[in-house]
Design an enzyme around this catalytic site. Structure first.
Site, PDB file in Angstrom:
ATOM      1  N   SER A 195       0.866  -1.168   0.000  1.00  0.00           N
ATOM      2  CA  SER A 195       0.000   0.000   0.000  1.00  0.00           C
ATOM      3  C   SER A 195       0.907   1.223   0.000  1.00  0.00           C
ATOM      4  O   SER A 195       1.714   1.405   0.909  1.00  0.00           O
ATOM      5  CB  SER A 195      -0.878  -0.022   1.257  1.00  0.00           C
ATOM      6  OG  SER A 195      -1.624   1.169   1.347  1.00  0.00           O
TER       7      SER A 195
ATOM      8  N   LYS B 222      -1.151  -1.021  -4.367  1.00  0.00           N
ATOM      9  CA  LYS B 222      -2.331  -0.201  -4.055  1.00  0.00           C
ATOM     10  C   LYS B 222      -1.836   1.214  -3.814  1.00  0.00           C
ATOM     11  O   LYS B 222      -0.832   1.405  -3.132  1.00  0.00           O
ATOM     12  CB  LYS B 222      -2.993  -0.776  -2.804  1.00  0.00           C
ATOM     13  CG  LYS B 222      -3.933   0.154  -2.056  1.00  0.00           C
ATOM     14  CD  LYS B 222      -4.692  -0.635  -0.994  1.00  0.00           C
ATOM     15  CE  LYS B 222      -4.791   0.113   0.317  1.00  0.00           C
ATOM     16  NZ  LYS B 222      -5.481  -0.685   1.352  1.00  0.00           N
TER      17      LYS B 222
ATOM     18  N   LYS C 138      -3.015   5.240  -2.629  1.00  0.00           N
ATOM     19  CA  LYS C 138      -4.045   6.044  -1.986  1.00  0.00           C
ATOM     20  C   LYS C 138      -4.445   7.175  -2.934  1.00  0.00           C
ATOM     21  O   LYS C 138      -3.582   7.764  -3.612  1.00  0.00           O
ATOM     22  CB  LYS C 138      -3.498   6.625  -0.679  1.00  0.00           C
ATOM     23  CG  LYS C 138      -3.168   5.561   0.366  1.00  0.00           C
ATOM     24  CD  LYS C 138      -4.421   4.906   0.919  1.00  0.00           C
ATOM     25  CE  LYS C 138      -4.091   3.968   2.058  1.00  0.00           C
ATOM     26  NZ  LYS C 138      -5.311   3.356   2.641  1.00  0.00           N
TER      27      LYS C 138
ATOM     28  N   ASP D  54      -7.217   3.192  -3.194  1.00  0.00           N
ATOM     29  CA  ASP D  54      -7.958   3.221  -1.928  1.00  0.00           C
ATOM     30  C   ASP D  54      -8.244   4.673  -1.567  1.00  0.00           C
ATOM     31  O   ASP D  54      -7.317   5.473  -1.417  1.00  0.00           O
ATOM     32  CB  ASP D  54      -7.124   2.546  -0.825  1.00  0.00           C
ATOM     33  CG  ASP D  54      -7.865   2.420   0.506  1.00  0.00           C
ATOM     34  OD1 ASP D  54      -9.037   2.860   0.597  1.00  0.00           O
ATOM     35  OD2 ASP D  54      -7.267   1.889   1.469  1.00  0.00           O
TER      36      ASP D  54
ATOM     37  N   GLU E 115     -11.114   0.784  -3.523  1.00  0.00           N
ATOM     38  CA  GLU E 115     -11.415   0.468  -2.127  1.00  0.00           C
ATOM     39  C   GLU E 115     -12.066   1.655  -1.419  1.00  0.00           C
ATOM     40  O   GLU E 115     -11.575   2.777  -1.499  1.00  0.00           O
ATOM     41  CB  GLU E 115     -10.103   0.074  -1.437  1.00  0.00           C
ATOM     42  CG  GLU E 115     -10.240  -0.370   0.017  1.00  0.00           C
ATOM     43  CD  GLU E 115      -8.896  -0.829   0.591  1.00  0.00           C
ATOM     44  OE1 GLU E 115      -7.993  -1.197  -0.189  1.00  0.00           O
ATOM     45  OE2 GLU E 115      -8.754  -0.808   1.824  1.00  0.00           O
TER      46      GLU E 115
ATOM     47  N   ASP F 283     -13.690  -1.759   2.919  1.00  0.00           N
ATOM     48  CA  ASP F 283     -12.753  -1.890   4.044  1.00  0.00           C
ATOM     49  C   ASP F 283     -13.499  -1.421   5.302  1.00  0.00           C
ATOM     50  O   ASP F 283     -14.131  -2.218   6.001  1.00  0.00           O
ATOM     51  CB  ASP F 283     -11.497  -1.047   3.724  1.00  0.00           C
ATOM     52  CG  ASP F 283     -10.513  -0.918   4.882  1.00  0.00           C
ATOM     53  OD1 ASP F 283     -10.798  -1.411   5.980  1.00  0.00           O
ATOM     54  OD2 ASP F 283      -9.432  -0.303   4.711  1.00  0.00           O
TER      55      ASP F 283
ATOM     56  N   LYS G  30      -9.551  -7.117   7.532  1.00  0.00           N
ATOM     57  CA  LYS G  30      -8.574  -6.792   8.578  1.00  0.00           C
ATOM     58  C   LYS G  30      -9.093  -7.411   9.860  1.00  0.00           C
ATOM     59  O   LYS G  30     -10.186  -7.058  10.324  1.00  0.00           O
ATOM     60  CB  LYS G  30      -8.469  -5.270   8.769  1.00  0.00           C
ATOM     61  CG  LYS G  30      -7.858  -4.539   7.600  1.00  0.00           C
ATOM     62  CD  LYS G  30      -7.790  -3.041   7.858  1.00  0.00           C
ATOM     63  CE  LYS G  30      -7.274  -2.328   6.617  1.00  0.00           C
ATOM     64  NZ  LYS G  30      -7.403  -0.857   6.721  1.00  0.00           N
TER      65      LYS G  30
ATOM     66  N   GLY H 243      -3.993  -4.075   5.962  1.00  0.00           N
ATOM     67  CA  GLY H 243      -2.968  -3.824   6.976  1.00  0.00           C
ATOM     68  C   GLY H 243      -3.243  -2.537   7.707  1.00  0.00           C
ATOM     69  O   GLY H 243      -4.034  -1.700   7.245  1.00  0.00           O
TER      70      GLY H 243
HETATM   71  O1  OSB Z   1      -7.238   1.895   4.440  1.00  0.00           O
HETATM   72  O2  OSB Z   1      -6.128   0.094   4.211  1.00  0.00           O
HETATM   73  C1  OSB Z   1      -6.252   1.212   4.732  1.00  0.00           C
HETATM   74  C2  OSB Z   1      -3.201   2.035   6.881  1.00  0.00           C
HETATM   75  C3  OSB Z   1      -3.813   2.611   7.974  1.00  0.00           C
HETATM   76  C4  OSB Z   1      -5.181   2.754   7.982  1.00  0.00           C
HETATM   77  C5  OSB Z   1      -5.944   2.328   6.907  1.00  0.00           C
HETATM   78  C6  OSB Z   1      -5.345   1.724   5.798  1.00  0.00           C
HETATM   79  C7  OSB Z   1      -3.938   1.614   5.781  1.00  0.00           C
HETATM   80  C8  OSB Z   1      -3.200   1.070   4.650  1.00  0.00           C
HETATM   81  C9  OSB Z   1      -1.807   0.564   4.924  1.00  0.00           C
HETATM   82  O3  OSB Z   1      -3.585   1.097   3.511  1.00  0.00           O
HETATM   83  C10 OSB Z   1      -1.688  -0.914   4.886  1.00  0.00           C
HETATM   84  C11 OSB Z   1      -0.359  -1.340   5.456  1.00  0.00           C
HETATM   85  O4  OSB Z   1       0.635  -1.190   4.763  1.00  0.00           O
HETATM   86  O5  OSB Z   1      -0.309  -1.808   6.613  1.00  0.00           O
HETATM   87 MG    MG Z   2      -8.427   0.786   3.107  1.00  0.00          MG
END
Ligand code: OSB
Ligand code: MG
Length: 370
Positions: free
Chosen positions: A135, A161, A163, A188, A213, A238, A262, A290
């Site tokens: 991510s 992925k 953001k 995402d 996402e 999510d 998660k 994650g």
């Molecule tokens: O939306 O998936 C998410 C991290 C913190 C809060 C929300 C998210 C995330 C990530 C990071 O996308 C995932 C990771 O590398 O642990």
């Molecule tokens: Mg997410």
């Protein structure tokens, strides 16, 4: 088994790089580490709440309160025949999935250690390896983002992925696609859009993204169903999925075609198994999300992903992407082919480095069964 003691520490670890999403920027990872003890054995789990309520409503402070005043007394009252009995015993407490998950997962970890079994075996998964994905947070500009993706692909990751948020979406994805035409790619939004943006989001359909996402509200499934009907790109939920029932409702309503699972967001491993089974029964893929976890939570994610419904690489990447020094030894590493080896040792399967945990702990409380 009767739980004899619960210990909670607050741990702070610096992140190697700030992680930025549509809801904010994180520079340090702060979390509760929960330990449970019975008959001379202890089990551990990481709570995925943050210092702030910007991803979901829980924070480290609400989790500490709910663990101390409600969940731990409930856990002390239980005669546990199997860890799957723990989450139902918390049913009277509404919400607070992250606090529930931390205590519940620590009981599973303890149970696995007592049996001398890796967590994956207790969960019903298999050993071997899992596929890793990354991510990538919002970067200062397009060039920086492309350079980050280049480095992750070179490191072996097979799915990326990124953001997005309003103003940092269509043009950015277009630039990534121009440079990486065949990369398995997804985005995402962490709830940064509304249904009024549906036409705008439809422009993403031409980039063959594997999914988008959580584009809409953090607690919504109804608007997501309207959006999915107008998008070719699969929607993945999510934030909105906090139980197996949520997954069932979202899939049956057409709010998504994929679920980000998660374990900390669904009350623990029993919640994760319920989501996994609801998705599998409907033919919908799940993948493991994650929360920038230390090795303790990261390894729990590795074990979970050995279940058969996890047909896509998730957000579990190497410890070294986040931390100079992880709390487990060995750290989580990713092979040049983009795989993570599933541990064979008992519980999470890697040793917790207690002097490092001690140094990172700024607060600690222990509760004993009366
Ligand atoms: O939306 O998936 C998410 C991290 C913190 C809060 C929300 C998210 C995330 C990530 C990071 O996308 C995932 C990771 O590398 O642990
Ligand atoms: Mg997410």
């Amino acid at each position: 088994m009767r739980i004899e003691a619960v210990e909670v520490r607050r741990v702070t670890l610096p992140l190697r790089f700030p992680f930025e999403t549509s809801f904010g920027r994180t520079t340090t990872k702060q979390f509760l580490l929960v330990g449970v003890s019975a008959d001379g054995v202890s089990g551990y789990a990481e709570c995925v709440a943050d210092a702030d309520p910007f991803y979901l409503p829980e924070t480290n402070t609400t989790a500490l309160h709910v663990l101390r005043d409600f969940l731990t007394p409930m856990a002390f009252a239980l005669e546990i025949g199997h860890p799957r009995e723990v989450l139902p015993a918390f049913a009277r407490v509404r919400g607070h999935e992250m606090a529930k998950a931390a205590l519940e997962m620590a009981v599973w970890e303890l149970w696995a250690r007592r049996e001398g079994s890796p967590l994956w075996r207790l969960l019903g998964g298999q050993g071997g390896e899992i596929q890793a994905g990354v991510s990538v947070g919002l970067q200062k500009d397009e060039a920086a983002l492309l350079a980050r993706i280049e480095a992750e692909v070179a490191a072996g990751y097979r799915r990326v992925k990124v953001k997005i948020k309003p103003g940092r979406d269509v043009a950015l994805v277009e630039a990534i696609r121009a440079r990486f035409p065949r990369l398995p790619l997804m985005v995402d939004a962490n709830s940064a859009y509304t249904l009024r943006d549906a036409d705008h989001l439809r422009q993403l359909d031409r980039f063959s993204l594997t999914m988008i996402e959580q584009p809409l509200g953090w607690d919504d499934i109804v608007d997501h169903a309207s959006l999915q009907a107008r998008l070719e790109t699969p929607v993945c939920l999510d934030e909105s999925i906090r139980s197996g029932d949520d997954a069932r409702r979202a899939l049956d309503l057409g709010a998504c075609r994929v679920v980000n699972l998660k374990v900390g967001r669904v009350g623990g491993f029993s919640g994760a198994l319920a989501v996994h089974d609801a998705c599998r029964a409907r033919g919908a893929p799940v993948w493991c999300g994650g929360m920038l976890e230390s090795g303790i939570g990261r390894l729990a994610n590795v074990h979970l992903q050995t279940l058969p419904g996890f047909t896509l690489p998730g957000d579990t990447s190497a410890s070294a992407r986040y931390f100079e020094e992880d709390l487990v030894d060995p750290p989580v590493v990713v092979s040049p082919a983009g795989a993570i080896a599933v541990p064979e040792g008992a519980g999470i399967g890697h040793a917790i480095v207690w002097p490092r945990v001690e140094r990172a702990t700024d607060f600690r409380e222990t509760w004993r069964r009366p």
